[in-house]
Design a protein around this motif. Structure first.
Motif, PDB file in Angstrom:
ATOM      1  N   UNK A  13       0.826  -1.207   0.000  1.00 53.49           N
ATOM      2  CA  UNK A  13       0.000   0.000   0.000  1.00 53.49           C
ATOM      3  C   UNK A  13       0.862   1.259   0.000  1.00 53.49           C
ATOM      4  N   UNK A  19       2.831   5.509  -6.299  1.00 54.97           N
ATOM      5  CA  UNK A  19       2.291   5.513  -7.663  1.00 54.97           C
ATOM      6  C   UNK A  19       1.235   6.607  -7.817  1.00 54.97           C
TER       7      UNK A  19
ATOM      8  N   UNK B  14      -4.961  -8.748   0.057  1.00 50.71           N
ATOM      9  CA  UNK B  14      -5.290  -7.320   0.068  1.00 50.71           C
ATOM     10  C   UNK B  14      -4.143  -6.466  -0.406  1.00 50.71           C
ATOM     11  N   UNK B  15      -2.933  -6.772   0.028  1.00 52.02           N
ATOM     12  CA  UNK B  15      -1.769  -5.998  -0.407  1.00 52.02           C
ATOM     13  C   UNK B  15      -1.557  -6.094  -1.896  1.00 52.02           C
ATOM     14  N   UNK B  16      -1.687  -7.320  -2.457  1.00 54.64           N
ATOM     15  CA  UNK B  16      -1.479  -7.487  -3.898  1.00 54.64           C
ATOM     16  C   UNK B  16      -2.519  -6.699  -4.676  1.00 54.64           C
ATOM     17  N   UNK B  18      -4.255  -4.079  -3.686  1.00 58.72           N
ATOM     18  CA  UNK B  18      -4.005  -2.644  -3.557  1.00 58.72           C
ATOM     19  C   UNK B  18      -2.891  -2.178  -4.461  1.00 58.72           C
ATOM     20  N   UNK B  19      -1.824  -2.982  -4.544  1.00 59.52           N
ATOM     21  CA  UNK B  19      -0.715  -2.612  -5.426  1.00 59.52           C
ATOM     22  C   UNK B  19      -1.143  -2.645  -6.883  1.00 59.52           C
ATOM     23  N   UNK B  22      -3.190   0.493  -7.755  1.00 57.60           N
ATOM     24  CA  UNK B  22      -2.412   1.718  -7.925  1.00 57.60           C
ATOM     25  C   UNK B  22      -1.475   1.624  -9.123  1.00 57.60           C
ATOM     26  N   UNK B  23      -1.018   0.404  -9.456  1.00 53.12           N
ATOM     27  CA  UNK B  23      -0.154   0.254 -10.627  1.00 53.12           C
ATOM     28  C   UNK B  23      -0.946   0.456 -11.909  1.00 53.12           C
ATOM     29  N   UNK B  41      -8.597  -1.841  -5.967  1.00 48.76           N
ATOM     30  CA  UNK B  41      -8.035  -1.518  -4.656  1.00 48.76           C
ATOM     31  C   UNK B  41      -9.130  -1.216  -3.650  1.00 48.76           C
ATOM     32  N   UNK B  45      -9.083  -5.027  -2.356  1.00 47.87           N
ATOM     33  CA  UNK B  45      -7.918  -4.686  -1.544  1.00 47.87           C
ATOM     34  C   UNK B  45      -8.288  -4.312  -0.125  1.00 47.87           C
TER      35      UNK B  45
END
Lengths: 89, 122
Positions: A13, A19, B14-16, B18-19, B22-23, B41, B45
């Motif tokens: 996060x 990003x 959740x982390x994956x 969320x990433x 944003x990616x 996310x 996420x």
């Protein structure tokens, strides 16, 4: 085991926040910047909940609830300002 | 032990997500495409992080907490509203009124015209 998963999720996060910051700085349009700010609010909510898990207290739920409400209101206010030129008519 | 595995799995998922959300905000090309990415996310996420938090406080700490349900409900209620507003802003800033198709109604597009007034207007 939970500690390593927490570190992984916090890293994910946090990288997502970076990003979003890149998209706010470089975003070609105003809609992109509003979208990046909204995503940033969502990432901050997740970070606060994860921090609460790592500390083992339920104090941070109120903070994340407040961040969620303020983020929604600010996004809607910004969009209304661009769409109508005024927030409260 | 099983509780730790389940909680860690929810945290990693959740982390994956969320990433990924944003990616996608970086990688996708158009603003309308970029609207699609952060929904991952904000639903999966944050949702699985909140499920992990509920399970942690229930199974490890032994206390029931309902704050997460409130946060999830609030996010799921507000996400479509903000996405709709941002799509409206994008259309308003990028498209001209003549480029948009006809609405086949008595009034035009709501982002250019005031809403129609029914009744006596009060």
């Amino acid at each position: 085991m939970i500690e390593y998963a927490l570190i992984f999720a916090l890293t994910c996060f946090g990288a997502g926040l970076l990003f979003n910051l890149w998209r706010i700085v470089r975003g070609p349009g105003r809609a992109d910047r509003i979208l990046a700010l909204d995503t940033m609010v969502i990432n901050v909510i997740a970070l606060l909940v994860l921090f609460g898990i790592s500390k083992g207290t339920a104090v941070y739920f109120e903070a994340s609830m407040l961040v969620a409400m303020v983020g929604f209101v600010s996004t809607v206010a910004y969009c209304r300002f661009i769409l109508r030129g005024d927030i409260i008519e | 032990m099983l509780a730790e595995i389940v909680i860690s799995a929810f945290l990693v998922i959740g982390g994956i997500f969320g990433l990924v959300g944003s990616y996608g905000l970086l990688k996708l090309r158009d603003c309308m495409q970029r609207l699609h990415a952060p929904t991952k996310a904000s639903t999966v996420g944050v949702g699985s992080v909140l499920i992990a938090s509920m399970l942690y406080f229930l199974l490890v700490k032994g206390q029931v907490s309902f704050h997460e349900v409130m946060i999830t409900l609030f996010l799921f209620l507000t996400a479509p509203i903000t996405a709709h507003f941002m799509a409206q802003v994008h259309v308003r800033l990028r498209e001209r009124e003549d480029d948009l198709p006809e609405t086949d109604r008595d009034f035009g597009w709501s982002i250019y015209e005031d809403p129609p007034v029914y009744g006596d207007g009060d």
